[in-house]
Design a protein around this motif. Structure first.
Motif, mmCIF file in Angstrom:
data_model
loop_
_atom_site.group_PDB
_atom_site.id
_atom_site.type_symbol
_atom_site.label_atom_id
_atom_site.label_comp_id
_atom_site.label_asym_id
_atom_site.label_seq_id
_atom_site.Cartn_x
_atom_site.Cartn_y
_atom_site.Cartn_z
ATOM 1 N N GLY A 111 0.827 -1.227 0.000
ATOM 2 C CA GLY A 111 0.000 0.000 0.000
ATOM 3 C C GLY A 111 0.845 1.254 0.000
ATOM 4 N N GLY A 112 1.919 1.252 -0.801
ATOM 5 C CA GLY A 112 2.754 2.448 -0.961
ATOM 6 C C GLY A 112 2.208 3.301 -2.097
ATOM 7 N N ILE A 144 2.831 3.496 -5.398
ATOM 8 C CA ILE A 144 2.404 2.854 -6.650
ATOM 9 C C ILE A 144 1.072 2.136 -6.443
ATOM 10 C CG2 ILE A 144 2.931 0.970 -8.269
ATOM 11 C CD1 ILE A 144 5.822 1.819 -8.193
ATOM 12 N N GLU A 175 -1.771 4.764 -6.228
ATOM 13 C CA GLU A 175 -2.069 5.471 -7.482
ATOM 14 C C GLU A 175 -2.687 4.516 -8.509
ATOM 15 O OE1 GLU A 175 1.132 9.190 -7.471
ATOM 16 O OE2 GLU A 175 1.371 7.642 -8.983
ATOM 17 N N VAL A 218 -3.207 -5.173 0.013
ATOM 18 C CA VAL A 218 -2.662 -5.854 1.188
ATOM 19 C C VAL A 218 -1.374 -5.140 1.597
ATOM 20 C CG1 VAL A 218 -1.779 -8.032 2.095
ATOM 21 C CG2 VAL A 218 -3.597 -8.053 0.382
ATOM 22 N N TYR A 252 1.660 -4.682 4.606
ATOM 23 C CA TYR A 252 2.314 -5.300 5.758
ATOM 24 C C TYR A 252 2.241 -4.410 7.006
ATOM 25 C CZ TYR A 252 5.903 -7.623 8.489
ATOM 26 O OH TYR A 252 6.574 -8.270 9.480
ATOM 27 N N ALA A 291 3.321 4.615 2.831
ATOM 28 C CA ALA A 291 4.778 4.498 2.992
ATOM 29 C C ALA A 291 5.445 5.722 3.625
ATOM 30 C CB ALA A 291 5.424 4.170 1.646
ATOM 31 N N VAL A 333 1.839 -11.040 2.955
ATOM 32 C CA VAL A 333 1.613 -11.985 1.865
ATOM 33 C C VAL A 333 2.646 -13.100 2.016
ATOM 34 C CG1 VAL A 333 1.630 -12.311 -0.627
ATOM 35 C CG2 VAL A 333 0.689 -10.219 0.340
ATOM 36 N N SER A 387 3.701 -4.234 -5.796
ATOM 37 C CA SER A 387 4.277 -2.882 -5.629
ATOM 38 C C SER A 387 4.820 -2.780 -4.211
ATOM 39 C CB SER A 387 3.229 -1.814 -5.919
ATOM 40 O OG SER A 387 2.020 -2.076 -5.217
ATOM 41 N N ILE A 388 5.931 -3.472 -4.002
ATOM 42 C CA ILE A 388 6.523 -3.556 -2.663
ATOM 43 C C ILE A 388 7.845 -2.801 -2.597
ATOM 44 C CG2 ILE A 388 5.368 -5.716 -2.022
ATOM 45 C CD1 ILE A 388 7.976 -7.189 -2.795
ATOM 46 N N MET A 425 13.197 7.736 -3.755
ATOM 47 C CA MET A 425 13.216 7.437 -5.183
ATOM 48 C C MET A 425 12.199 8.314 -5.891
ATOM 49 S SD MET A 425 13.718 3.358 -5.348
ATOM 50 C CE MET A 425 15.310 2.592 -5.010
ATOM 51 N N LEU A 426 12.576 9.545 -6.131
ATOM 52 C CA LEU A 426 11.680 10.489 -6.786
ATOM 53 C C LEU A 426 12.405 11.189 -7.932
ATOM 54 C CD1 LEU A 426 9.955 12.100 -3.678
ATOM 55 C CD2 LEU A 426 9.005 10.388 -5.225
ATOM 56 N N VAL A 477 4.447 13.672 -3.435
ATOM 57 C CA VAL A 477 3.057 13.840 -3.876
ATOM 58 C C VAL A 477 2.491 12.482 -4.267
ATOM 59 C CG1 VAL A 477 1.504 14.975 -5.514
ATOM 60 C CG2 VAL A 477 3.600 16.145 -4.809
ATOM 61 N N ILE A 478 1.286 12.196 -3.812
ATOM 62 C CA ILE A 478 0.553 11.021 -4.304
ATOM 63 C C ILE A 478 -0.586 11.579 -5.162
ATOM 64 C CG2 ILE A 478 -0.660 8.903 -3.685
ATOM 65 C CD1 ILE A 478 0.648 8.956 -0.975
ATOM 66 N N TYR A 479 -0.599 11.190 -6.436
ATOM 67 C CA TYR A 479 -1.501 11.851 -7.394
ATOM 68 C C TYR A 479 -2.858 11.161 -7.517
ATOM 69 C CZ TYR A 479 2.681 14.445 -8.659
ATOM 70 O OH TYR A 479 3.808 15.245 -8.619
HETATM 71 P P1 NAI Z 1 6.766 2.024 -1.542
HETATM 72 O O1 NAI Z 1 8.029 1.880 -0.816
HETATM 73 O O2 NAI Z 1 6.152 3.358 -1.705
HETATM 74 O O3 NAI Z 1 5.662 1.096 -0.868
HETATM 75 C C1 NAI Z 1 5.799 -0.290 -0.745
HETATM 76 C C2 NAI Z 1 4.832 -0.771 0.306
HETATM 77 O O4 NAI Z 1 4.779 -2.172 0.245
HETATM 78 C C3 NAI Z 1 5.234 -0.382 1.717
HETATM 79 O O5 NAI Z 1 4.152 0.252 2.356
HETATM 80 C C4 NAI Z 1 5.609 -1.718 2.349
HETATM 81 O O6 NAI Z 1 5.314 -1.766 3.732
HETATM 82 C C5 NAI Z 1 4.742 -2.677 1.566
HETATM 83 N N1 NAI Z 1 5.238 -4.052 1.523
HETATM 84 C C6 NAI Z 1 6.513 -4.462 1.309
HETATM 85 N N2 NAI Z 1 6.561 -5.805 1.303
HETATM 86 C C7 NAI Z 1 5.304 -6.258 1.508
HETATM 87 C C8 NAI Z 1 4.703 -7.543 1.614
HETATM 88 N N3 NAI Z 1 5.424 -8.652 1.488
HETATM 89 N N4 NAI Z 1 3.376 -7.637 1.844
HETATM 90 C C9 NAI Z 1 2.628 -6.518 1.964
HETATM 91 N N5 NAI Z 1 3.139 -5.273 1.878
HETATM 92 C C10 NAI Z 1 4.458 -5.145 1.644
HETATM 93 O O7 NAI Z 1 7.034 1.330 -2.960
HETATM 94 P P2 NAI Z 1 6.209 1.345 -4.315
HETATM 95 O O8 NAI Z 1 4.797 1.729 -4.088
HETATM 96 O O9 NAI Z 1 6.522 0.062 -4.982
HETATM 97 O O10 NAI Z 1 6.901 2.520 -5.107
HETATM 98 C C11 NAI Z 1 8.308 2.546 -5.310
HETATM 99 C C12 NAI Z 1 8.808 3.943 -5.352
HETATM 100 O O11 NAI Z 1 8.444 4.582 -6.560
HETATM 101 C C13 NAI Z 1 8.221 4.828 -4.261
HETATM 102 O O12 NAI Z 1 8.948 4.699 -3.074
HETATM 103 C C14 NAI Z 1 8.369 6.181 -4.825
HETATM 104 O O13 NAI Z 1 9.624 6.690 -4.482
HETATM 105 C C15 NAI Z 1 8.299 5.963 -6.330
HETATM 106 N N6 NAI Z 1 6.998 6.436 -6.825
HETATM 107 C C16 NAI Z 1 6.656 7.745 -6.668
HETATM 108 C C17 NAI Z 1 5.439 8.211 -7.076
HETATM 109 C C18 NAI Z 1 5.093 9.630 -6.839
HETATM 110 O O14 NAI Z 1 5.969 10.394 -6.503
HETATM 111 N N7 NAI Z 1 3.849 10.036 -7.003
HETATM 112 C C19 NAI Z 1 4.478 7.358 -7.745
HETATM 113 C C20 NAI Z 1 4.908 5.988 -7.825
HETATM 114 C C21 NAI Z 1 6.135 5.582 -7.411
#
Ligand code: NAI
Ligand code: FAD
Length: 470
Positions: free
Chosen positions: A185-186, A188, A191, A206, A208, A214, A241, A274-275, A323-324, A354-356
């Motif tokens: 629930g980060g 990605i 969004e 789902v 964790y 995040a 998971v 999206s972890i 990671m931005l 920003v979360i869009y």
């Molecule tokens: P994220 O780090 O934002 O979120 C990953 C989430 O997955 C965390 O909340 C974590 O606790 C959870 N997680 C990890 N392993 C898990 C498991 N086994 N079971 C359940 N939950 C689990 O990473 P995400 O969403 O993949 O995005 C990666 C990066 O891409 C972001 O950190 C961000 O920097 C960048 N991004 C930025 C955006 C924006 O600026 N609007 C949009 C999309 C991505």
């Protein structure tokens, strides 16, 4: 481009970090080349990240409004239909236009563009495995690694980008899945989960941890979660998971409470993994030049972006920090400035997030949890969009502005916004933080009426006095 030319700066990777570094270096008078293996410039962000996701977020929002909200706004439309291929076409058009635009900027700034995979074969030598099948060599007095990141995979769950997808597959699904299950629930997950939920999918996320988003401010994460649930997203927090298997046209995902307990099986048509993301250094030949990475695979650097081999610097997702795209860009400019003999500066305390979604979420500076943990005495001012006249005229009143200021000096420490256009509004907060503004500075600055930005001013007032309109 001639083989074996020696450049002042060679950049490996043409994403927001790399292409910006290359343009800046060239603007500073350095002979510059950029190597990119993807076949188009702009990296993750333009090709499979920021840009295509924002196109889908915007258009899915308009579709959802047309279908469910237009009537209440006095706009009668009948038979609103989703044309998914057309929506994807609009997304692809935005991507192509922008990636081609960067090629134009390279030409304008005289950056040589090598299309292929770059690999260190010597301290100043890079071999390029060209996309056209030819090999070439590029020499650089200085080299910048900007090879970015890729999705972290889930152990035992093979990604096919159709049934089990990363963000890349989720940006190009051919039909709206009946059930989409999101692992993580980060940003990605929220969004892209929102995109498919608006287009008709039943979306479960789902996560964790005990909160979504995040690392965002805890109070806002709770409010945001309620807003998204009202829109139809389902959350399973504190849930781990365990594994997942494909079964014909379904995917079965087995989960259990994070602290242990009864297992449960969830079924979905499509699973989005999206972890998080991990740095990309495979095939880069770091071992040939002895560059160190840390335990998470990030290239180690000092405060001037130098690796342990000083003429090789590193920026963006492949090294430390958030990671931005805009963080990578700032580092690209600063690294080029260091190489040109100047001084570079990135203020890591003022990088906005920003979360869009709709409403958007945006923040900058410290969360309340961080301020509390630091022991600083602080004040909090909030102002809800429900009390903002522009939000009312727009019938778009969900969310609030929350400002945290130092109780002794009144300096603004953090700003957290959920609301329409929060991503644009946060720019004012970033500027305030950058200039070390106090909340009174903001409260005494005239803001146009009626605008959403007035909520920002009133949240500032609320930190030390009372807002006028709430
Ligand atoms: P994220 O780090 O934002 O979120 C990953 C989430 O997955 C965390 O909340 C974590 O606790 C959870 N997680 C990890 N392993 C898990 C498991 N086994 N079971 C359940 N939950 C689990 O990473 P995400 O969403 O993949 O995005 C990666 C990066 O891409 C972001 O950190 C961000 O920097 C960048 N991004 C930025 C955006 C924006 O600026 N609007 C949009 C999309 C991505
Ligand atoms: P990248 O953009 O990953 O670029 C690195 C480039 O290097 C790639 O194109 C790769 O092909 C190339 N490369 C790698 N190895 C080699 C090699 N050996 N030789 C030649 N080329 C090589 N960030 C935001 O700020 N706002 C957003 O809205 C946002 N939305 C996102 C949405 C999604 C779905 C995703 C996945 C990410 C999003 N991000 C967003 C994050 C953003 O995309 C990254 O932070 C940003 O792209 C990092 O830039 P970078 O230059 O460090 O790396």
């Amino acid at each position: 481009v001639a083989d074996d030319v020696e450049y002042d700066t060679v950049v490996i990777g043409g994403g927001p970090g790399g292409y910006v570094a290359a343009i800046k270096a060239a603007q500073l008078g350095l002979k510059t080349a950029c190597i990119e293996k993807r076949g188009s410039l702009g990296g993750t962000c333009l090709n499979v990240g920021c840009i295509p996701s924002k196109s889908l977020l915007n258009n899915s929002h308009i579709y959802h409004q047309a279908k469910h909200e237009f009537k209440a706004r006095g706009i009668d439309v009948s038979d609103v239909q989703l044309n998914l291929p057309k929506m994807m076409e609009a997304k692809d058009k935005a991507v192509t236009g922008l990636t081609k635009g960067i090629e134009g900027l390279f030409k304008k700034n005289k950056v040589d563009y090598f299309k292929g995979h770059g690999r260190f074969i010597g301290l100043h030598d890079i071999e390029v495995d060209g996309l056209d099948g030819n090999k070439s060599h590029v020499k650089g007095k200085n080299i910048i690694i900007a090879t970015g990141s890729e999705p972290t995979s889930f152990k035992g769950l093979e990604v096919d980008e159709k049934q089990v997808v990363t963000s890349t597959g989720a940006l190009s699904l051919e039909k709206v899945p009946d059930k989409l299950l999101v692992i993580g629930g980060g940003i990605i997950g929220l969004e892209l989960g929102s995109v498919w939920q608006r287009l008709g999918a039943d979306v479960s996320v789902v996560e964790y941890l005990g909160a979504i988003g995040a690392g965002m401010d805890g109070e806002l994460a709770k409010q945001f979660s309620k807003i998204l649930q009202k829109q139809g997203l389902k959350f399973k927090l504190n849930t781990k998971v365990l594994d997942a298997q494909k079964q014909d046209d379904k995917v079965i995902v087995n989960v259990e409470p994070a602290q242990g307990g009864d297992k449960e099986s969830l079924e979905a048509d499509v699973v989005l993994v999206s972890i998080g993301r991990r740095p990309v250094t495979e095939g880069l030949g770091l071992e040939n030049v002895g560059i160190d990475v840390d335990e998470r695979g990030r290239v180690k650097i000092d405060s001037q972006f130098r690796t342990n081999v000083p003429h090789i610097r590193c920026i963006g997702d492949v090294t430390y920090g958030v990671m931005l795209a805009h963080k990578a860009e700032e580092e690209g400019i600063a690294a080029a400035e260091y190489i040109a003999g100047g001084h570079g500066e990135v203020n890591y305390g003022t990088i906005p997030s920003v979360i869009y979604t709709h409403p958007e979420v945006a923040w900058c500076g410290k969360t309340e949890e961080e301020v509390k943990a630091s022991g600083t005495k602080y004040r909090v001012g909030t102002f809800p969009f429900l009390a903002n006249s522009r939000a009312r005229t727009n019938t778009d009143t969900e969310g609030l502005v929350k400002m945290i200021s130092d109780a002794e000096t009144d300096r603004i420490l953090g700003v957290h916004i959920i609301g329409p256009n929060a991503g644009e509004m946060i720019a004012e907060a970033v500027l305030a933080l950058e200039y070390g503004a106090s909340s009174e500075d903001i409260a005494r600055t005239c803001h146009a009426h009626p605008t959403l930005a007035e909520a920002f001013k009133e949240a500032a007032m609320a930190t030390y006095e009372k807002p006028i309109h709430f």
